[in-house]
Design a protein around this motif. Sequence first.
Motif, short mmCIF file in Angstrom:
data_model
loop_
_atom_site.label_atom_id
_atom_site.label_comp_id
_atom_site.label_asym_id
_atom_site.label_seq_id
_atom_site.Cartn_x
_atom_site.Cartn_y
_atom_site.Cartn_z
N MET A 1 0.84 -1.18 0.00
CA MET A 1 0.00 0.00 0.00
C MET A 1 0.88 1.25 0.00
SD MET A 1 -3.12 -0.87 2.61
CE MET A 1 -2.24 -1.82 3.83
N ALA A 2 0.51 2.21 -0.80
CA ALA A 2 1.27 3.45 -0.91
C ALA A 2 0.87 4.44 0.17
CB ALA A 2 1.04 4.06 -2.29
N ASP A 3 1.82 5.29 0.54
CA ASP A 3 1.54 6.36 1.49
C ASP A 3 0.63 7.40 0.83
OD1 ASP A 3 3.61 5.07 2.88
OD2 ASP A 3 4.32 6.96 3.70
N LEU A 4 -0.31 7.94 1.61
CA LEU A 4 -1.07 9.08 1.15
C LEU A 4 -0.16 10.30 1.28
CD1 LEU A 4 -4.53 8.47 2.88
CD2 LEU A 4 -3.83 7.87 0.55
N ASP A 5 -0.08 11.11 0.24
CA ASP A 5 0.77 12.28 0.30
C ASP A 5 -0.04 13.52 0.67
OD1 ASP A 5 -0.59 12.98 -2.01
OD2 ASP A 5 1.11 12.67 -3.33
N ARG A 6 0.64 14.64 0.81
CA ARG A 6 -0.03 15.88 1.21
C ARG A 6 -1.17 16.25 0.27
NH1 ARG A 6 3.23 20.73 1.38
NH2 ARG A 6 1.37 21.65 2.31
N GLU A 7 -1.05 15.94 -1.01
CA GLU A 7 -2.09 16.32 -1.98
C GLU A 7 -3.42 15.63 -1.69
OE1 GLU A 7 -1.86 18.88 -4.15
OE2 GLU A 7 0.02 19.13 -3.06
N PHE A 8 -3.38 14.45 -1.13
CA PHE A 8 -4.62 13.78 -0.73
C PHE A 8 -5.41 14.67 0.23
CE2 PHE A 8 -7.04 11.21 2.27
CZ PHE A 8 -7.73 10.34 1.45
N PHE A 9 -4.69 15.36 1.12
CA PHE A 9 -5.32 16.18 2.15
C PHE A 9 -5.62 17.61 1.69
CE2 PHE A 9 -2.91 12.82 4.14
CZ PHE A 9 -3.88 12.26 4.96
N ALA A 10 -5.23 17.97 0.48
CA ALA A 10 -5.47 19.32 -0.05
C ALA A 10 -6.92 19.52 -0.45
CB ALA A 10 -4.56 19.58 -1.25
N ARG A 11 -7.72 18.48 -0.41
CA ARG A 11 -9.10 18.50 -0.89
C ARG A 11 -10.10 18.86 0.20
NH1 ARG A 11 -10.25 13.05 -2.65
NH2 ARG A 11 -9.03 12.48 -0.84
N ALA A 145 -2.71 4.11 1.83
CA ALA A 145 -3.95 4.03 1.05
C ALA A 145 -4.69 2.74 1.37
CB ALA A 145 -3.63 4.11 -0.44
N ARG A 146 -6.00 2.78 1.20
CA ARG A 146 -6.81 1.58 1.44
C ARG A 146 -6.81 0.71 0.18
NH1 ARG A 146 -12.54 4.84 1.97
NH2 ARG A 146 -12.82 5.32 -0.22
N ALA A 147 -6.98 -0.58 0.41
CA ALA A 147 -7.04 -1.52 -0.70
C ALA A 147 -8.39 -1.46 -1.40
CB ALA A 147 -6.75 -2.93 -0.21
N ALA A 148 -9.44 -1.27 -0.62
CA ALA A 148 -10.81 -1.19 -1.15
C ALA A 148 -11.65 -0.35 -0.21
CB ALA A 148 -11.41 -2.59 -1.27
N GLU A 149 -12.73 0.21 -0.72
CA GLU A 149 -13.61 1.01 0.12
C GLU A 149 -14.52 0.11 0.93
OE1 GLU A 149 -17.21 4.26 -0.25
OE2 GLU A 149 -15.71 4.18 -1.84
N PRO A 150 -14.48 0.22 2.26
CA PRO A 150 -15.39 -0.58 3.09
C PRO A 150 -16.77 0.07 3.10
CG PRO A 150 -14.03 0.82 4.48
CD PRO A 150 -13.58 1.05 3.05
N PRO A 151 -17.78 -0.61 3.64
CA PRO A 151 -19.09 0.04 3.81
C PRO A 151 -18.96 1.16 4.84
CG PRO A 151 -19.07 -2.13 4.84
CD PRO A 151 -17.77 -1.99 4.11
N ILE A 152 -19.45 2.35 4.48
CA ILE A 152 -19.27 3.53 5.33
C ILE A 152 -20.63 4.13 5.66
CG2 ILE A 152 -18.29 5.86 5.45
CD1 ILE A 152 -16.13 4.86 3.44
N SER A 153 -20.79 4.49 6.93
CA SER A 153 -21.99 5.18 7.40
C SER A 153 -21.59 6.56 7.90
CB SER A 153 -22.66 4.42 8.53
OG SER A 153 -23.18 3.19 8.07
N ALA A 154 -22.59 7.45 8.00
CA ALA A 154 -22.37 8.81 8.50
C ALA A 154 -23.35 9.10 9.61
CB ALA A 154 -22.54 9.81 7.36
N SER A 155 -22.94 9.96 10.53
CA SER A 155 -23.83 10.39 11.61
C SER A 155 -23.35 11.75 12.10
CB SER A 155 -23.82 9.38 12.76
OG SER A 155 -22.60 9.44 13.47
N ALA A 156 -24.06 12.28 13.08
CA ALA A 156 -23.63 13.51 13.74
C ALA A 156 -22.32 13.23 14.49
CB ALA A 156 -24.70 13.98 14.70
N ARG A 157 -21.52 14.26 14.64
CA ARG A 157 -20.26 14.13 15.39
C ARG A 157 -20.55 13.95 16.87
NH1 ARG A 157 -17.75 19.41 12.68
NH2 ARG A 157 -19.88 20.05 13.20
N ILE A 158 -19.56 13.43 17.59
CA ILE A 158 -19.72 13.06 19.00
C ILE A 158 -19.10 14.14 19.89
CG2 ILE A 158 -19.00 11.38 20.75
CD1 ILE A 158 -19.08 9.26 18.53
#
Length: 187
Positions: A1-11, A145-158
């Motif tokens: 797996m490759a490292d996420l670089d700074r550009e990943f976080f520029a978004r 980096a992740r190998a595949a996207e897992p199932p993701i849910s969203a909610s209000a922050r804690i």
Amino acid sequence: MADLDREFFARDTVIVARELIGTTLVAGRCRGRIVETEAYTTDAASHAVTRSRQAAIMRETYGHLYVYLIYGMYYCLNVTTERRGTGAVLIRAVEPTRGIGLMSERRGTPNIKQLASGPGRLCAAFGIDLAMNGKPIGRDLRILARAAEPPISASARIGITRATELDWRFYETGNPFVSRQPPKARA
């Protein structure tokens, strides 16, 4: 797996928070899959608004670590985002995969589910403290980096009292290492 670089976080912060689910956090000999995050921008719950001087890093950088102390005893790990904006992603929970013995020693518990399920626990287990604040991603701490996207849910922050209408908490659906299951999740 490759490292996420700074550009990943520029978004966009919310996109980055969601896309960090399933990536791997690496700090020294410790590794774990990120299973829960929260996005913060210029909303009323953000440190960029409530702790403006301390959180200047959220406005001035992207791809840097923002570590702060909460309740005078727990560290919280964030990665700054947005090239032309303000933001950071709080890493709330990790599923430990390597260095579990060291994490157990640091946390004082053999219970793997209690090692890094919550931002304070995570920082204790991974040896993260204020010495990492302001450092660029990739030096003392890496995210793979992740190998595949897992199932993701969203909610209000804690643990916030402002901007509670924003579903900016993301977590791997059904993962037992998430810090807290919300009463009403939205996929």
